[in-house]
Scaffold this active site. Structure first.
Site, PDB file in Angstrom:
ATOM      1  N   LYS A   1      -9.271   1.053  -6.905  1.00 20.48           N
ATOM      2  CA  LYS A   1      -9.658  -0.003  -6.202  1.00 20.48           C
ATOM      3  C   LYS A   1     -10.096  -1.167  -6.991  1.00 20.48           C
ATOM      4  CE  LYS A   1      -9.819   2.071  -2.310  1.00 20.48           C
ATOM      5  NZ  LYS A   1      -9.032   1.452  -0.967  1.00 20.48           N
TER       6      LYS A   1
ATOM      7  N   ASP B   1      -1.326  -2.800   3.530  1.00 24.08           N
ATOM      8  CA  ASP B   1      -1.906  -1.845   4.599  1.00 24.08           C
ATOM      9  C   ASP B   1      -2.372  -2.465   5.781  1.00 24.08           C
ATOM     10  OD1 ASP B   1      -3.917   0.168   5.178  1.00 24.08           O
ATOM     11  OD2 ASP B   1      -4.921   0.294   3.310  1.00 24.08           O
TER      12      ASP B   1
ATOM     13  N   LYS C   1      -0.473   4.333   7.556  1.00 23.11           N
ATOM     14  CA  LYS C   1      -1.457   5.095   8.069  1.00 23.11           C
ATOM     15  C   LYS C   1      -1.283   5.262   9.814  1.00 23.11           C
ATOM     16  CE  LYS C   1      -4.637   3.880   4.475  1.00 23.11           C
ATOM     17  NZ  LYS C   1      -5.991   3.019   4.221  1.00 23.11           N
TER      18      LYS C   1
END
Ligand code: OSB
Ligand code: MG
Length: 371
Positions: free
Chosen positions: A166, A241, A265
């Site tokens: 991250k 994302d 996702k």
């Protein structure tokens, strides 16, 4: 034909502490609140699903609270007693409900599990997967530089071949470059969770020569134009994302060149059915996909793993062992990583079920709907 008649839907609201806080610039996650789903059809076949919305709307607009309400008031009443031949038929049943992708996704998953069980095949085979094993990948979301270096060292020692770090405005690219150079056999991804803006884009460029294979979501989903501008000036490909909630978003990414890779996702796109449609389209236009994680339990991870066996998935995803986040997973069997690989269970359906004994310890609410 499958003939899935939806007889009963059970939702379990749980709250489970993480072994270690998961630190991003947007949120510190210490506890995972979740909705676990079970659908039973008229023949008694059980399907499982997992809603990946968080307690607060820091990642997308959905929360555990909104998903619970939408499931209870709209989604479940729309499907109880319905007969489906295929999970894709849920689209028509739920077309009156806009968005709420995470709430829809867990039901779509449960129906896929039932569908695969009725076909008596592992889900990954039903959806066209090409391998019974996938490469593991871990996410390092540490609070200090010292901890970051230790976590990376530990992940390499555990056999992970891919590590996602991250990053934010306060990350140190010089340190990252040094650490990445130490492990030439490991792939490193960066994930910014939209932390850079038009006025801080210059700082992102400092990460271009760190050795990252890709940078995930450098700018917010409202900043795709800036993403396209900056992508043109950087070598490292961007993987989107938060920007992707439909195939239209993938088309926009391709048209604008705001990114080159899709992070899948299922919760973000409304379920496995939509994820498969996106996979089909991406394969046609040669856009690589990989599978992202949501700090999930074993059911959501098992659906992600089934998806990761598809031929269009080109990079290792966020697949760490159950013991990475949890003292005890709420699903059985556990996810185990062996030499950087995970073997999918060779049983009909998604391959995991909820562990009710463990769920009981963390359950804060439960609701059951019968046809
Ligand atoms: O942005 O990929 C993300 C976790 C929660 C919310 C968003 C993200 C993440 C992760 C994956 O980075 C963690 C995992 O391995 O499950
Ligand atoms: Mg991400």
């Amino acid at each position: 034909m499958a003939n899935i008649q939806v007889q009963r839907v059970t939702l379990h609201h749980v709250r489970v502490p993480l072994k270690k806080p998961f630190i991003t610039h947007l949120q510190h996650v210490r506890e995972r609140e979740s909705i676990l789903v079970e659908v039973i059809d008229a023949n008694g076949t059980v399907g499982v699903g997992e809603c990946v919305a968080f307690t607060s709307p820091w990642y997308t607009e959905e929360t555990v609270g909104t998903a619970w309400q939408v499931l209870k008031k709209w989604i479940i009443p729309a499907i109880l007693n319905r007969t489906l031949q295929h999970p894709d038929e849920l689209d028509a049943a739920l077309s009156i409900i806009k968005r709420n992708h995470m709430a829809k996704s867990c039901i779509n998953q449960a129906i896929w599990d039932i569908f695969a069980k009725k076909m008596n095949l592992p889900l990954w085979q039903v959806i066209g997967g090409v391998s019974a094993s996938i490469e593991a990948g871990i996410v390092v979301a540490s609070s200090t530089e010292k901890e970051l270096v230790e976590d990376i060292e530990m992940a390499v020692a555990q056999g992970y071949k891919r590590i996602k770090i991250k990053i934010s405005l306060s990350s140190n690219p010089i340190l990252l470059k040094k650490v990445i150079a130490k492990y030439p056999n490991t792939l490193f991804f960066a994930d910014a969770n939209g932390g850079f803006t038009d006025s801080t884009k210059q700082l992102l460029k400092d990460f271009d020569d760190c050795g990252f294979t890709l940078i995930e979501q450098p700018f917010s989903e409202h900043n795709n134009k800036v993403s396209a501008l900056v992508q043109k000036t950087m070598q490292t490909p961007f993987a989107l994302d938060e920007s992707i909630s439909s195939y239209q978003d993938v088309e926009e990414m391709i048209d604008q060149q705001s990114g080159k890779i899709v992070v899948m996702k299922q919760g973000r796109v409304g379920g496995l059915s939509n994820a498969l449609r996106i996979h089909e389209q991406c394969t046609k236009v040669d856009v690589p996909i990989w599978v992202g994680g949501m700090i999930e339990f074993g059911v959501s991870k098992a659906f992600n793993m089934a998806f990761a066996t598809l031929p269009g998935v080109k990079f290792p995803g966020d697949f760490s062992s159950s013991t990475h986040f949890w003292e005890q997973d709420l699903a059985i069997p556990n996810i185990d990583v062996h030499q950087g690989e995970i073997l999918l269970p060779n049983i009909a359906g998604v391959g995991v079920s909820w562990n009710h004994e463990v769920i009981r310890q963390f359950e804060v609410n439960r609701i059951q709907f019968d046809a």
